[in-house]
Scaffold this motif. Structure first.
Motif, PDB file in Angstrom:
ATOM      1  N   GLY A 826     -35.552  13.756 -17.152  1.00 47.17           N
ATOM      2  CA  GLY A 826     -34.990  12.598 -17.831  1.00 47.17           C
ATOM      3  C   GLY A 826     -35.980  11.847 -18.700  1.00 47.17           C
ATOM      4  O   GLY A 826     -37.182  11.802 -18.437  1.00 47.17           O
ATOM      5  N   GLU A 827     -35.466  11.230 -19.745  1.00 46.24           N
ATOM      6  CA  GLU A 827     -36.265  10.442 -20.671  1.00 46.24           C
ATOM      7  C   GLU A 827     -36.393   9.011 -20.168  1.00 46.24           C
ATOM      8  O   GLU A 827     -35.592   8.540 -19.357  1.00 46.24           O
ATOM      9  CB  GLU A 827     -35.605  10.425 -22.060  1.00 46.24           C
ATOM     10  N   ASP A 828     -37.412   8.305 -20.703  1.00 48.41           N
ATOM     11  CA  ASP A 828     -37.569   6.879 -20.499  1.00 48.41           C
ATOM     12  C   ASP A 828     -37.861   6.235 -21.848  1.00 48.41           C
ATOM     13  O   ASP A 828     -38.159   6.938 -22.831  1.00 48.41           O
ATOM     14  CB  ASP A 828     -38.709   6.596 -19.515  1.00 48.41           C
ATOM     15  N   VAL A 854     -46.510   7.237 -33.459  1.00 44.59           N
ATOM     16  CA  VAL A 854     -46.989   6.994 -32.099  1.00 44.59           C
ATOM     17  C   VAL A 854     -47.356   8.329 -31.465  1.00 44.59           C
ATOM     18  O   VAL A 854     -46.823   9.382 -31.852  1.00 44.59           O
ATOM     19  CB  VAL A 854     -45.907   6.272 -31.263  1.00 44.59           C
ATOM     20  N   PRO A 855     -48.270   8.343 -30.493  1.00 45.46           N
ATOM     21  CA  PRO A 855     -48.586   9.611 -29.797  1.00 45.46           C
ATOM     22  C   PRO A 855     -47.344  10.149 -29.090  1.00 45.46           C
ATOM     23  O   PRO A 855     -46.565   9.392 -28.516  1.00 45.46           O
ATOM     24  CB  PRO A 855     -49.674   9.189 -28.786  1.00 45.46           C
ATOM     25  N   LEU A 856     -47.143  11.461 -29.161  1.00 42.94           N
ATOM     26  CA  LEU A 856     -45.936  12.069 -28.592  1.00 42.94           C
ATOM     27  C   LEU A 856     -45.836  11.835 -27.096  1.00 42.94           C
ATOM     28  O   LEU A 856     -44.727  11.750 -26.550  1.00 42.94           O
ATOM     29  CB  LEU A 856     -45.923  13.571 -28.892  1.00 42.94           C
ATOM     30  N   LYS A 857     -46.974  11.718 -26.394  1.00 41.26           N
ATOM     31  CA  LYS A 857     -46.901  11.491 -24.959  1.00 41.26           C
ATOM     32  C   LYS A 857     -46.287  10.137 -24.638  1.00 41.26           C
ATOM     33  O   LYS A 857     -45.681   9.963 -23.587  1.00 41.26           O
ATOM     34  CB  LYS A 857     -48.304  11.596 -24.340  1.00 41.26           C
ATOM     35  N   GLY A 861     -39.782  11.278 -24.284  1.00 37.61           N
ATOM     36  CA  GLY A 861     -38.442  11.801 -24.528  1.00 37.61           C
ATOM     37  C   GLY A 861     -38.404  12.552 -25.840  1.00 37.61           C
ATOM     38  O   GLY A 861     -39.426  12.766 -26.504  1.00 37.61           O
ATOM     39  N   HIS A 862     -37.201  13.001 -26.215  1.00 31.25           N
ATOM     40  CA  HIS A 862     -37.024  13.688 -27.495  1.00 31.25           C
ATOM     41  C   HIS A 862     -37.121  12.677 -28.623  1.00 31.25           C
ATOM     42  O   HIS A 862     -36.349  11.719 -28.681  1.00 31.25           O
ATOM     43  CB  HIS A 862     -35.668  14.387 -27.552  1.00 31.25           C
ATOM     44  N   LEU A 863     -38.107  12.884 -29.497  1.00 26.71           N
ATOM     45  CA  LEU A 863     -38.268  11.971 -30.625  1.00 26.71           C
ATOM     46  C   LEU A 863     -37.084  12.117 -31.575  1.00 26.71           C
ATOM     47  O   LEU A 863     -36.844  13.190 -32.129  1.00 26.71           O
ATOM     48  CB  LEU A 863     -39.574  12.269 -31.360  1.00 26.71           C
ATOM     49  N   GLN A 864     -36.318  11.022 -31.727  1.00 32.01           N
ATOM     50  CA  GLN A 864     -35.176  11.056 -32.650  1.00 32.01           C
ATOM     51  C   GLN A 864     -35.514  10.460 -34.004  1.00 32.01           C
ATOM     52  O   GLN A 864     -34.831  10.737 -34.979  1.00 32.01           O
ATOM     53  CB  GLN A 864     -33.990  10.298 -32.037  1.00 32.01           C
ATOM     54  N   ASN A 917     -36.023   7.349 -29.040  1.00 23.72           N
ATOM     55  CA  ASN A 917     -35.770   8.632 -28.381  1.00 23.72           C
ATOM     56  C   ASN A 917     -34.355   8.634 -27.819  1.00 23.72           C
ATOM     57  O   ASN A 917     -33.569   7.726 -28.093  1.00 23.72           O
ATOM     58  CB  ASN A 917     -36.825   8.915 -27.305  1.00 23.72           C
ATOM     59  N   GLY A 918     -34.005   9.635 -27.012  1.00 25.61           N
ATOM     60  CA  GLY A 918     -32.647   9.735 -26.488  1.00 25.61           C
ATOM     61  C   GLY A 918     -32.289   8.611 -25.547  1.00 25.61           C
ATOM     62  O   GLY A 918     -31.106   8.342 -25.314  1.00 25.61           O
ATOM     63  N   LYS A 919     -33.283   7.918 -24.987  1.00 22.44           N
ATOM     64  CA  LYS A 919     -33.019   6.818 -24.061  1.00 22.44           C
ATOM     65  C   LYS A 919     -32.797   5.505 -24.789  1.00 22.44           C
ATOM     66  O   LYS A 919     -32.037   4.656 -24.334  1.00 22.44           O
ATOM     67  CB  LYS A 919     -34.196   6.685 -23.100  1.00 22.44           C
TER      68      LYS A 919
END
Length: 1184
Positions: A826-828, A854-857, A861-864, A917-919
């Protein structure tokens, strides 16, 4: 012997009177005749016998009657005379007997309750109304009572009593809760006919504190409410817990478990009961039972069947309803309540009684002096009603004697009546359940003959058909009728004619030679009268070319012909019908004069088409059948052979192809084990085949059916074949659509598309779900789940990749090894905001925004994408906005820049950037302030031109709605427009930005000008608006013209012109004396009356000789709106949108502003704005 003779003579005497009654005179319903004849009263309208009135409204008791002379009315109340004049609240409607009792102003309806009867009387008799019982509607309140809460053990029966107040009429009962929602009812819980709420057995969900019984009194439109009833249902578990809490461990405790029981009746009580119902009413029988499980009710009639079409079951079959009951419905009705533990029953003995009903109601009787007749009054009922007679409202036993009448039970016999025998007779049929009252008058009239058929009436018939010539007549005694043909014809007799009792002459088979004039003569002892009618016999209508039988394929077109021959004096109308009904409302059906065409024929067009030719006198028709080739009939006799584990052979016999060859067969199958009733496509073969080898799957209970197909379409499916169950096997495939997604930051949701029933290949279908974190080196974690489509792994790190696989298995083993898929936990929400936000101004309405990713870490979540929030802080021209409206732009993917369009020039903005992201969204960056540069302004909000003078105009304008910067100046350009609409030289004036008006001087008088006006900022010029105006000619100018006229050169010129005119007049005079004509003379001859060619209102010249050049219309675009507002050019902004529109204005002298409005009305000629008469000076000015 003498006794027998007397009886025979009496019978003959009665039969004679009955025959005479049949032939008694009837008064035709001719309005003129009815006005002239005396007639006893007849009641035409009255209130119902049982009349319940609303105590809030006036009481209206109807009594209307007709008669000649018009009747007078009187009333009785409770059997005594009702003196209307003594009660100020009671009035009678004019020309009527209807009572109006005024209780709206302090009266009480109860004071006027009682039995009322109306009498309508004239010199010929008296008619009476029914006894009208007046009762006031009542809606009493519920009596106060203390409602105790109901405590019931689960499974026990319960009855909640309503006991509504007694109202008039009785109220309608229903149960609702505090929210005015009807309480749900079903086989277990229902309302009885008495309003009580019955529970066959209670459940814990029946616990509530708002069981409320409502009584609705429709007559007074009021609703009364009973105190809410509280019901508490104790379940066995809760009861045991309560008992155990109050006992020690050594005590024995425990409520009895919930036990089932056989039904018993809650209502009615006992094993038998009786019910009496009246004929024609609705019979309602009710049985409500308790028991566990809930009993079901069944109704039977002992020794007979329940009446078809009149029997209905209501209240979940607890109520038997029979409408329009009759004596045949009497008998024993049994209700049986049954559940799995047994049954009980109750027998209701129904007796149907009957209030009196008519067999033969007495009818009005019109006789002539000396004639005989009878009044018959026959009624039936249970018990049999008593018949009594009254005359003029008085019992016949105490009425004045009339030697012409004799009462014989239900019959009054009249003999040798005289005019004094006229009266109104009342027949009363009554028993213990009600009564019937009928008025019938005996009217004795002596009238000479009258013929009611209009004179010279024309009858038209078709040859070889009957002709009926009317001679409606009236007279008393009944006149004799004779018919003659022609002026001097003899009386008509013989087999060629039929003479009817009502005076009609019938010619059974009319021929062309039957055409002519016929005379009807009516005679009695008081006179003679005759009337002529005319008969025309027409040729019949015939169809000489009939439609023919047609066969057509669907999609084609067909035509039916229908040619007719008819009498030339008749106008035929041809209509087409299909299968004895109207043609479909479809444009494909095209009706021509002699044919019907159907385009694009469909299966529904198959049928019989009929051509109907109608005239006013006859109708003929001819039909033809249209056959449309259709889809084939379904195959039959399906057979299964060569049965193997994975294959089988299917054979069938084709059905009829309906004249279109079968092209192929479609085979479908049903899986009776997993998807019963659902058919799936299996395969298809050529239309020449009747056998096919089918591949099968394991563990499927197959049935097959075959569908035949031809060019027209598919047949109905065949009957299903016998079933064939294949053996079970391991699954051949694994579930599809495997995904791994997280619904929470700490879980992984694994989902898949389950196998369909037949894909399981055997019983016990399950799934082995396996997962491990990717690139970590963990071992697979597996779990076997039931036949579901989802499994949730908890306690996972946030948004990390997982390898996932789902494998099917059943009782016989596993499916092949499944493929692995990659999923994520799950994303946060993102943790950090984008940094280094920069704004680059592209122009006054567009900006480019840059930011660091921003850093991907930290995205977790999935970067939208990234989302920019921006809003306008204020306008730098110090015009504040009413509210701050934030705008959002989203840029998908890992972008680091974006464009902001649609900004307002010369304004201050703020923005921030967030990662998505998706969240959801991450934190926002710091607000970034930026300003847009100046732009070009919008057009001025308005431009008005006022105070026109001889050589000046005043211009007024409004600031631009959107300055878009600091205004530095206005620019005005204008140029004159001459009489040919050509534009003169352009003059440009620069005006300071703080000015709002300008006076233009040194203009030419009576000249039109076009103005162009716009504002400027340092960036450039904005949109312009245009306007036109005209300088005026005033009295001062006229005086200048007079001064010019005193100049010597002008006087000389005018003298020369006058001399030329004088010479022309002399020449014309000479030519006229010689008889010649000149053009002006010709036009004067053509328009001798000077009022025919008045002077035109436009310019004061004669219409015949005016110059066309003086009346040229203004060019398009040279007009301005009458309200002096300006239509902007090349601008998207609307003055109306900003509330700065300008109303139209007029000058003090009402001149040019109205003349050059944009409305499409007739305008004065351009070169003649002045209202002064034309003068030589004006003529000279036109050359300037």
């Amino acid at each position: 012997m003498m006794t027998k003779k007397t009886t025979s003579a009496s019978s003959a005497f009665l039969i004679l009177f009955l025959c005479q009654m049949i032939t008694a005179l009837e008064v035709p319903l001719d309005p003129i005749l009815l006005k002239e004849l005396s007639q006893p009263p007849t009641i035409t309208q009255q209130s119902p016998k049982d009349y319940i009135v609303d105590p809030r409204e006036n009481i209206v008791i109807q009594c209307e009657a007709k008669g000649k002379p018009p009747p007078s009315f009187s009333w009785t109340r409770n059997g005594t005379h009702f003196d209307i004049d003594k009660d100020a609240r009671v009035t009678v409607k004019p020309n009527s007997g209807t009572l109006v009792i005024n209780i709206m102003n302090g009266g009480k309806a109860e004071a006027y309750e009682g039995v009322y009867q109306c009498t309508a009387r004239n010199e010929r008799g008296a008619a009476i109304s029914n006894n009208i019982v007046i009762r006031s509607s009542r809606s009493p309140l519920w009596t106060k009572e203390k409602v105790e809460p109901k405590h019931v053990r689960e499974g026990d029966p319960l009855v909640l009593h309503c006991s509504p107040p007694v109202g008039l009429p009785p109220p309608i009962i229903f149960w609702m809760d505090n929210s005015f929602q009807r309480l749900p009812q079903n086989e277990r819980v229902s309302q009885g006919l008495n309003g009580d709420l019955y529970f066959s057995n209670v459940k814990p969900e029946d616990t509530r504190e708002d069981y409320i019984c409502y009584a609705r009194f429709n007559h007074t439109q009021t609703i009364q409410q009973k105190q809410p009833i509280s019901v508490k249902v104790f379940s066995m578990d809760s009861l045991n817990e309560t008992i155990s809490a109050n006992l020690s461990d050594t005590d024995f405790y425990g409520a009895k478990p919930l036990t089932e029981r056989r039904p018993t009746l809650l209502t009615p009580v006992g094993s038998t009961s009786n019910k009496v119902e009246l004929r024609g009413n609705v019979l309602l029988l009710e049985c409500i039972a308790e028991g566990l499980p809930t009993p079901v009710i069944r109704w039977i009639k002992e020794g007979g069947e329940l009446p078809i079409n009149r029997t209905f079951f209501e209240n979940f079959k607890k109520t038997l309803k029979i409408i329009e009951v009759s004596e045949a419905d009497s008998g024993k009705y049994k209700c049986v309540a049954r559940n799995p533990l047994g049954s009980t029953h109750h027998t209701i003995t129904v007796t149907v009684k009957a209030a009196p009903y008519w067999i033969t109601a007495p009818r009005n009787l019109v006789l002539s002096p000396g004639e005989d007749g009878t009044l018959i009054c026959r009624a039936n009922g249970n018990p049999k009603p008593n018949i009594s007679w009254l005359t003029n409202g008085v019992p016949i036993a105490i009425a004045p004697e009339d030697p012409s009448r004799k009462v014989d039970g239900d019959t009054i016999i009249f003999s040798d009546v005289q005019e004094r025998s006229s009266a109104v007779y009342q027949c009363n049929a009554s028993n213990e359940y009600g009564y019937l009252l009928a008025n019938a008058f005996v009217n004795v009239l002596a009238e000479p003959p009258r013929i009611l058929t209009p004179a010279n009436k024309l009858y038209q018939v078709i040859a070889n058909n009957p002709a009926l010539l009317d001679c409606a007549f009236f007279g008393s005694p009944v006149p004799e009728i004779e018919w003659f043909k022609g002026v001097k014809g003899s009386i008509l007799r013989g087999d060629l004619y039929v003479f009817h009792d009502n005076g009609t002459l019938e010619i059974p088979v009319a021929q062309k030679d039957s055409t002519g004039t016929y005379t009807c003569v009516a005679r009695n002892k008081l006179g003679k009268v005759q009337n002529e009618v005319h008969l025309e016999v027409k040729d019949p209508t015939m169809i000489i070319k009939q439609p023919e039988y047609k066969i057509i394929q669907r999609g084609g077109q067909v035509s039916f012909e229908c040619t007719i021959k008819h009498d030339p004096t008749l106008i035929p109308a041809i209509t087409w019908v299909k299968d004895n009904g109207e043609l479909p409302d479809d444009e494909r059906f095209i009706i021509h004069k002699d044919s019907l065409a159907i385009m694009n024929v469909t299966d529904k067009d198959d049928g019989t088409y009929t051509c109907v030719a109608n005239t006013t006198l006859d109708s003929v028709s001819a039909s033809a059948v249209l056959t449309v080739v259709d889809r084939p009939n379904p195959p039959f006799d399906l057979e299964l052979t060569d049965q193997l584990e994975r294959s089988i052979q299917l054979s069938w016999i084709p059905g009829y192809d309906n004249k279109s060859p079968i092209t192929n067969f479609v085979i479908e199958y049903e899986d009776g084990m997993h998807e019963p009733g659902v058919w799936h496509y299996q395969t298809e073969v050529l239309g020449t085949q009747t056998t096919v080898q089918l591949k099968l799957s394991p563990y499927v209970n197959y049935s097959f059916r075959v569908i035949a197909v031809n060019e027209i379409g598919r047949s109905q499916p065949s009957e299903a074949s016998e079933q064939y169950l294949t053996k079970a096997a391991k699954p051949d495939e694994n579930p599809s659509g495997v995904q791994g997604i997280g619904s929470e930051p700490d879980n992984l949701v694994i989902i898949w598309e389950p196998l369909k029933g037949f894909q399981s290949n055997g019983p016990g279908l399950q799934y082995k779900v396996s997962w491990r974190q990717k690139d970590v080196g963990d071992e697979w974690t597996s779990v076997i789940v039931a036949n579901v489509s989802k499994y949730i792994v908890s306690g996972t790190p946030t948004f990390v990749p997982y390898e996932i696989k789902v494998q099917a298995l059943n009782d016989l083993g596993y499916a092949p090894e499944p493929a692995e898929v990659i999923g994520h936990s799950g994303e946060d929400l993102p943790m950090v905001a984008p940094g280094n936000v920069q704004v680059h101004i592209v122009n006054s309405t567009l900006a480019k925004v840059h930011w660091d990713p921003v850093p991907l870490k930290t995205v977790r979540g999935h970067l939208q994408g990234y989302r920019i929030y921006y809003w306008k802080v204020q306008s730098l021209s110090k015009r504040r906005r009413r509210h701050v409206e934030k705008k959002i732009l989203t840029f998908s993917g890992n972008k680091t820049h974006g464009m902001l369009p649609g900004l307002e020039p010369y304004s201050s903005y703020k923005l921030n950037v967030r990662v998505v992201n998706g969240k959801g969204e991450g934190p926002a960056s710091s607000d970034k302030l930026f300003k847009t540069p100046e732009g070009v302004p919008s057009s001025p909000s308005f431009l008005k031109i006022t105070n026109p003078t001889l050589d000046s105009l005043t211009l007024e304008w409004g600031l631009p709605t959107h300055p878009n910067g600091v205004l530095i100046a206005y620019t005005l350009k204008f140029q004159p427009i001459n009489s040919t609409h050509e534009l003169g030289p352009l003059v440009e004036i620069r005006i300071p930005a703080n000015e709002t008006s300008l006076i233009l001087s040194n203009l030419n008088y009576s000249t039109r000008y076009k103005f162009y006006f716009y504002a400027q900022t340092s960036v450039g010029a904005g949109s312009q608006i245009t306007e036109e105006a005209v300088t005026i000619m005033d009295e001062a100018m006229a005086s200048r013209q007079v001064d010019i006229a005193t100049q010597g050169w002008f006087i000389g010129l005018m003298c020369a012109v006058a001399l030329l005119i004088l010479i022309l007049l002399i020449v014309c005079f000479i030519r006229r004396n010689k008889g010649g004509k000149y053009p002006v003379k010709e036009k004067e001859d053509a328009h001798a009356d000077p009022e025919i060619q008045p002077m035109k209102e436009d310019d004061g010249t004669f219409g015949e000789y005016s110059d066309a050049e003086d009346h040229k219309p203004l060019k398009k675009g040279s007009r301005t709106p009458s309200d002096r507002t300006v239509k902007k050019e090349d601008s998207d902004d609307s003055l109306v949108d900003y509330g700065e529109g300008v109303n139209g204005q007029f000058n003090e002298d009402g001149s040019f502003i109205g003349q050059y409005s944009g409305k499409k009305e007739k305008e004065p000629a351009e070169g003649n704005e002045s209202s002064e008469a034309p003068s030589p000076v004006n003529a000279m000015n036109s050359f300037v």
